[in-house]
Design a protein around this motif. Structure first.
Motif, mmCIF file in Angstrom:
data_model
loop_
_atom_site.group_PDB
_atom_site.id
_atom_site.type_symbol
_atom_site.label_atom_id
_atom_site.label_comp_id
_atom_site.label_asym_id
_atom_site.label_seq_id
_atom_site.Cartn_x
_atom_site.Cartn_y
_atom_site.Cartn_z
ATOM 1 N N GLU A 1 19.817 66.941 0.421
ATOM 2 C CA GLU A 1 19.500 65.394 -0.083
ATOM 3 C C GLU A 1 18.066 65.472 -0.167
ATOM 4 N N ILE A 2 17.672 64.813 -1.357
ATOM 5 C CA ILE A 2 16.096 64.405 -1.461
ATOM 6 C C ILE A 2 16.138 63.007 -1.835
ATOM 7 N N ARG A 3 15.495 62.271 -0.835
ATOM 8 C CA ARG A 3 15.468 60.917 -0.720
ATOM 9 C C ARG A 3 14.500 60.034 -1.851
ATOM 10 N N ARG A 4 14.461 58.951 -1.771
ATOM 11 C CA ARG A 4 13.699 58.371 -2.716
ATOM 12 C C ARG A 4 12.321 58.173 -1.852
ATOM 13 N N THR B 1 11.289 59.951 -6.808
ATOM 14 C CA THR B 1 11.710 61.321 -6.164
ATOM 15 C C THR B 1 11.277 62.735 -7.088
ATOM 16 N N GLU C 1 10.167 60.717 -1.933
ATOM 17 C CA GLU C 1 10.106 62.021 -1.236
ATOM 18 C C GLU C 1 9.670 63.060 -2.529
ATOM 19 N N VAL D 1 13.759 60.081 -11.035
ATOM 20 C CA VAL D 1 13.737 61.552 -10.543
ATOM 21 C C VAL D 1 12.862 62.274 -11.420
ATOM 22 N N VAL E 1 5.815 59.427 -6.248
ATOM 23 C CA VAL E 1 6.680 59.226 -5.090
ATOM 24 C C VAL E 1 6.171 57.910 -4.154
ATOM 25 N N MET F 1 16.729 59.575 -6.042
ATOM 26 C CA MET F 1 17.413 60.357 -4.833
ATOM 27 C C MET F 1 18.305 61.284 -5.794
#
Lengths: 226, 251
Positions: free
Chosen positions: B23-26, B184, B28, B153, B179, B1
């Motif tokens: 915010e970039i989520r898990r 992420t 994604e 990430v 992903v 994330m």
């Protein structure tokens, strides 16, 4: 602490490996030192000033300029392919990065000095004899200090257009104190005086090292982050 | 994330990145788009810890980049558009060096390295100096180095530059698989077709500000541009040149 030292050694080993594969900076610094010594050798008049009085100054002037040539390489290898950015994104603190660069520079400049010293003895016919341990200690202490400052400045100037020109302009004023004391310590040693007579000078060099290594570690982060 | 809170970068009076919140989520894959000079690379370099923000906060998998930089960086793999490599190291030496910086050494690293070099078809080149590598091979080497420590990430800037079609296809599959396993990916690119094809959500930045962010459908709804494709949407939002202006130039 152990992790920091291990990482610093990894960084320094990488720098030295890259340098020994190119050899350009080591060769240019060594050739530069040889040329300076040749010029001094033929320019001096042994009847005007005794070799033993002139020799320490010649040695340290040669070491100073050859070191600047050598230190110019510290961050130029990182500039190619923007490799320094690769170091900045590693999970390594800026202080450890500095320490790694500092160690590599120190080894590198000491190597240049190791090449310079026999050439100096050869050209100036100075018998080092029992002065050698004291002289080596002086070289280590003086070099440790100005290399600390040089490492920060080479990081500072590497992104500028005239990095090779800027480094000596910035660094030489900071090299003056350790160089003066290195000459002051070396002169009695060359004259065959005991090490106990130069303790005050060595103490100054050690103090300079502690002060400037600490200051450089603290400043490095600000230098690379801006 | 990845979480960015009021992220700002100023150079003197110039604001390159202006209070970004994202915010970039898990799990994604996020496409980060914007014209040249919009602030994409500056944002990504701050996320990677190369640049220090003027203000704001960056969290990588819960770790604050300012307070816990070593922990945050150890969770992250950064793939730059220009490979950060050393010409005078071999591919294997470079990977060992990167692994050592991430605190990894020994047989496990050798195994992981061989696995990645096989995957990227660099095994036969691993003992050659990087100076003899093509741009595509260097790009594969840097991607290998970013995956070496098994990051959570991945931040990637123009991933397809220099890669052949086979390499591009492989990389797309790799990111999707990453992903799907809960990783992420933040990907910056100008290849809009690829973004439409691969990304779960997109964000468009211009003048240092996020203009819009969301899924393609959300972005279309937010910008009231109906059923238009990403290219038209991007040009409308960022002020691309119109056909009439093009005619004027070419007259």
């Amino acid at each position: 602490m152990r992790r920091a030292i291990r990482l610093a050694l990894v960084l320094a080993a990488k720098d030295l490996r890259v340098e020994f594969r190119t050899r350009t900076s080591l060769l240019s610094a060594a050739v530069f030192a040889a040329l300076v010594l040749i010029v001094f050798n033929f320019a001096r008049d042994p009847t005007a000033v005794a070799t033993i009085d002139l020799a320490p100054s010649v040695l340290w002037v040669t070491v100073a300029f050859a070191s600047v040539v050598a230190m110019n390489r510290a961050f130029t290898t990182e500039r190619e392919n923007a490799a320094f950015d690769g170091l900045l994104l590693a999970p390594v603190s800026r202080e450890v990065l500095y320490l790694g660069k500092y160690l590599a520079n120190l080894v590198f400049v000491l190597l240049v000095e190791a090449i310079t010293l026999p050439l100096f003895v050869l050209f100036f016919n100075v018998g080092l004899g029992h002065a050698l341990p004291g002289l080596l200690l002086t070289m280590l202490l003086a070099t440790a200090g100005f290399v600390a400052v040089g490492t920060v400045f080479s990081a500072m100037v590497v992104k500028t257009r005239f990095a090779e020109l800027m480094l000596p302009v910035l660094l030489l004023p900071f090299m003056v104190p350790p160089l003066i004391y290195a000459v002051r310590v070396s002169t009695p040693l060359f004259q065959g005086r005991p090490l106990s007579e130069v303790v005050a000078g060595l103490r100054f060099l050690a103090l300079y090292d502690v002060a400037f290594i600490t200051l450089s570690v603290l400043l490095f982060s600000a230098v690379v982050d801006e | 994330m990845i979480r960015l809170t009021d992220l700002t970068k100023r150079y003197g009076k110039f604001t390159a990145v202006d209070s970004i919140n994202l915010e970039i989520r898990r799990g994604e894959l996020f496409g980060f788009l914007g014209p040249n000079g919009a602030g994409k690379t500056t944002t990504m370099r701050m996320i990677a810890g190369i640049l220090q923000p003027t203000s704001g906060r960056i969290e990588i998998a819960g770790d604050d980049m300012a307070r816990e930089p070593v922990r945050a960086k150890s969770r992250l793999g950064f793939i730059p558009d220009r490979p950060y490599v050393y010409d005078k190291l071999t591919g294997a030496e470079f990977l060992r060096f990167v692994a050592a910086l991430f605190g990894q050494e020994g047989a496990a690293v050798e195994h992981r390295m061989d696995e990645l070099l096989d995957l990227f078809e660099l095994s036969t080149w691993k003992d050659e100096l990087v100076e003899s590598y093509s741009h595509g091979m260097r790009q594969k080497l840097i991607i290998s180095s970013a995956l070496l420590h098994r990051p959570e990430v991945i931040v990637v800037d123009e991933p397809m530059v220099g890669l052949d079609p086979k390499g591009q296809k492989f990389l797309k599959e790799l990111f999707r698989a990453f992903v799907e396993r809960g990783g992420t990916v933040l990907m910056s690119t100008h290849t809009l077709d690829m973004v439409e094809e691969m990304c779960d959500r997109i964000g468009i930045i211009n003048g240092g500000r996020i203009l819009t962010a969301g899924t393609m459908a959300e972005v279309r709804a937010q910008t009231a541009h109906g059923d238009t494709g990403l290219e038209d949407l991007f040009l409308k939002l960022t002020g691309g040149i119109t056909d009439r202006e093009m005619d004027e130039i070419l007259k």
